[in-house]
Structure formats: structure tokens, C-alpha cells
Design an enzyme around this catalytic site. Sequence first.
Site, short mmCIF file in Angstrom:
data_model
loop_
_atom_site.label_atom_id
_atom_site.label_comp_id
_atom_site.label_asym_id
_atom_site.label_seq_id
_atom_site.Cartn_x
_atom_site.Cartn_y
_atom_site.Cartn_z
N HIS A 96 30.54 40.92 41.69
CA HIS A 96 31.91 41.40 41.91
C HIS A 96 32.20 42.53 40.94
O HIS A 96 31.33 42.89 40.15
CB HIS A 96 32.97 40.28 41.91
N HIS A 98 34.25 43.06 38.31
CA HIS A 98 34.68 42.95 36.90
C HIS A 98 33.56 43.35 35.93
O HIS A 98 32.37 43.32 36.27
CB HIS A 98 35.09 41.50 36.59
N ASP A 100 32.20 41.92 33.45
CA ASP A 100 31.13 40.98 33.08
C ASP A 100 30.01 40.95 34.13
O ASP A 100 29.00 40.27 33.95
CB ASP A 100 31.69 39.57 32.82
N HIS A 159 37.61 33.91 43.19
CA HIS A 159 37.86 34.52 41.88
C HIS A 159 38.36 35.96 42.05
O HIS A 159 39.22 36.42 41.29
CB HIS A 159 36.56 34.48 41.08
N CYS A 178 31.19 34.26 39.03
CA CYS A 178 32.51 33.76 38.61
C CYS A 178 33.24 33.03 39.73
O CYS A 178 34.31 32.46 39.51
CB CYS A 178 33.35 34.90 38.08
N LYS A 181 32.83 27.61 38.88
CA LYS A 181 33.20 27.24 37.51
C LYS A 181 32.23 26.20 36.96
O LYS A 181 31.81 25.27 37.67
CB LYS A 181 34.62 26.66 37.48
N ASN A 190 40.25 33.63 34.42
CA ASN A 190 40.96 34.86 34.74
C ASN A 190 41.42 34.89 36.20
O ASN A 190 40.60 35.00 37.11
CB ASN A 190 40.02 36.05 34.44
N HIS A 220 30.14 31.80 33.92
CA HIS A 220 30.40 31.55 32.49
C HIS A 220 30.05 30.11 32.13
O HIS A 220 30.15 29.22 32.96
CB HIS A 220 31.88 31.79 32.16
ZN LIG Z 1 33.66 36.52 35.09
#
Ligand SMILES: [Zn+2]
Length: 242
Positions: A96, A98, A100, A159, A178, A181, A190, A220
Site C-alpha cells: 500500500h 504508506h 512503511d 487499513h 498492514c 494485525k 493508524n 507490524h
Molecule cells: Zn503500516
Amino acid sequence: MKRFISLFLLIYSVAAFGQNKVLKIRTTHLTGNIYVCTSYGILDDGSVFPANDMYIITRTGVILIDTPWGEAETSQLIDTLRSRYHKKILLCVSTHFHADRTGGVDILKKNGIKTYSSLLTKQLAKQRGEKQPEFTFTGDTTFNVDNVILQAYYPGEGHTKDNIVIWLPQSNVLFGGCFIKSLDATDIGNLADANLKAWPFSIEKVKAQFKDIKFVIPGHQGWQGDTLMFGRTLELAKQASR
Ligand SMILES: [Zn+2]
């Protein structure tokens, strides 16, 4: 005055992290020729938070799923892979838009590595001032690199609007990014670009799509528990929409 001091401390602590090189990446063997790379970002409150990307060693090179969280961290991974395997990274697929997932894209490009994402991910990255992968695909796409198969699957929003997962059918590994979880997660994380209403339906689609899953890698924290993470994600999404 108190406010000034706390702001000063925050700036100082961020600077100190940079200097002390706390942000050193860590690599962990998962199964066969598949590894998880953990890099670290600093959150708004100054705390250090881990992010997982994944790499697969093939006959002639390395496949990367997501970049480490930042440019310095991505350079560390390039150096680590070069010295450990004497192979170059062939391509990277970002799951995605973002930072990270895309933060190291420009460093990869500079090193002659092909960077991919869905068209929607590239569009969102552009809109939001994040680093943009060079090549795009639309719809669910299969990559075959040295006979290693990677399937990019879009389950729907969660997400983010553009989150995809990557399935490795030869080793039954699902890179959830992400969208999934960890059992270590205490909240959904987030939510700035999330769709809490759609997320549970999208999770159900992933559960229906992939059978015999052996490993699930979340974006994460830890990856123990595998498919139990689907339930954990549903639970945290529900908790957040209350
Ligand atoms: Zn993330």
C-alpha cells in the site's frame, strides 16, 4: 514553559535515536528461502515501532515485498543482502502507499531495482506525497520470478483503500502487510486512511480465498499465531468502530 520543554525533549529524543543508530534492521528466517526484515520507525509520540517486510531468495536474485521503513533502512537491507548472498534485488512489490511500505522506493530505483505496486497505490502515493513505485498493475496479478510464484490479491478496503496481500502458493505464506494485525497489537493502529466498515468483509474474502495457510506476516510486530491474526484483526476493527 512546560510545553516548550516537552517539545524540546521530543525533538532531542528523535535526534538522539538518529545518532545512536537504534534503527538498525533485523532479519529473521521464516521458511525455505523466505525471510522477514524488521525495520523501525519513530512514531509521533517519539516511541520506536517495528515494521515487517519480506524477501525471498531465488536462483538469480532477491524478491522484496515492501521496502523497509525509510531510506537508510532500505540501504541497510541492500547492503545486507549483497554481502550475505552476493545477489541483487530483482524487484519490489509495495502493498500500500504508506511510507512503511514505499519509503525506500527511490533508493531501490537508484540501485536499478524494479519497483511495483497497484495503479491505485501509485496514484495515492502521488496524491499524498509518498514515494512512488515505478511500475503498476491493475487487478490481481501473478508474478513468476525464477519459478517463484507471487500472487497479489486485493481483498477490498481495510487499513487503506489500496491494501493488497501477497500469497506465495509454493510455501503457503501469506504476506498480509498492514491489512493484518499481529496478536501483539493492542489497537487497530493508524486509522487515518482506514475503512472500518469494509475491513471485516475484506478479511472474510482473504479467509475464503486462501486455503492451507502456514504463515501469515502482519505489517507490524510479531507473526506468531498465523491465521489467528484474522480473528485478532476483526476484533480490533470492531473495537475501534464502537
Ligand atoms: Zn503500516
